[in-house]
Design an enzyme around this catalytic site. Sequence first.
Site, PDB file in Angstrom:
ATOM      1  CD  GLU A 296      -3.021  -1.185  -0.017  1.00  7.66           C
ATOM      2  OE1 GLU A 296      -3.070   0.170  -0.689  1.00  7.66           O
ATOM      3  OE2 GLU A 296      -3.565  -2.373  -0.141  1.00  7.66           O
TER       4      GLU A 296
ATOM      5  CG  HIS B 136      -0.603   1.187  -4.719  1.00 12.31           C
ATOM      6  ND1 HIS B 136      -0.650   1.242  -6.039  1.00 12.31           N
ATOM      7  CD2 HIS B 136      -1.207   0.319  -3.916  1.00 12.31           C
ATOM      8  CE1 HIS B 136      -1.030  -0.053  -6.141  1.00 12.31           C
ATOM      9  NE2 HIS B 136      -1.708  -1.006  -4.949  1.00 12.31           N
TER      10      HIS B 136
END
Length: 276
Positions: free
Chosen positions: A151, A154
């Site tokens: 995550e 990203h």
Amino acid sequence: MRTTGLLARLRKPLIAAACALVAACATVNTTAPGVVGVNRSQTMSDFVSPADVNKMAQQQYAQTLKAAQQKNDLNENPAQTQRVRAIAQRLIPETRAFRPDAVGWKWEINVITSNEVNAWCMPGGKIAVYTGLINKLQLTDDELAAVMGHEIAHALREHSRENMSRQMPAQVLLQVVGAVYGGGVQQLGGQAFQLLVGLPNSREMETEADRIGTELMARAGYDPQAAVNVWHKMQRANEGKEPAEILSTHPSSSSRIADLTVVAKQVEPLYEQARR
């Protein structure tokens, strides 16, 4: 005749606006390639600045936390929150290997009580981990680091900003079709755009995040093999539920496992070095 007249009036200004949006784009690479070699050039629109995206993320994050707090679902378990934050604090310093400025972001890490198997990192380092992810998959610290690293990746690659940049010209052009022929064709156009452009790029971004996230966790001293283990667990949890890869915005679990098996071996020396 009325449709033809409308087309004549709307087509030129809307196409001109779309062309202007395309022209106001720059090719950049938001991160260094790292050991995993993520070096795809990205197209970013001047109309979607990092500052604007980060501001939007900060506002949305605050709203999300407020809503969770009102339901007593924010950081309900202090030990679990501390565990998640401790993992994040080991991962964040390693972001400098991909972009030195990220270490200085205003990072926030919170845990939301929810049955949803999910976690995310908004632009600028706003992280949320859902208890369903931890509890349902029974994640070890190494496995949780794999998910959080993914995550964080990203955010490092500014995938949200890249997606916004890509969608702006297409949405303007779709307005031409929708205005002239009606909403039904506009909806069809949107689906075609998703199939032809959105899905392949989205899967590419997921693969980039997998690879960068695995390197981040290895640099932080977490076993990169755990990234493979996570997707074995996810595959078992999603058995019979996962859509065909061609219609998914994510690679299939089997594709991810195959790629991450290679990447885990690639970054193994970083893990061994971090453990010394």
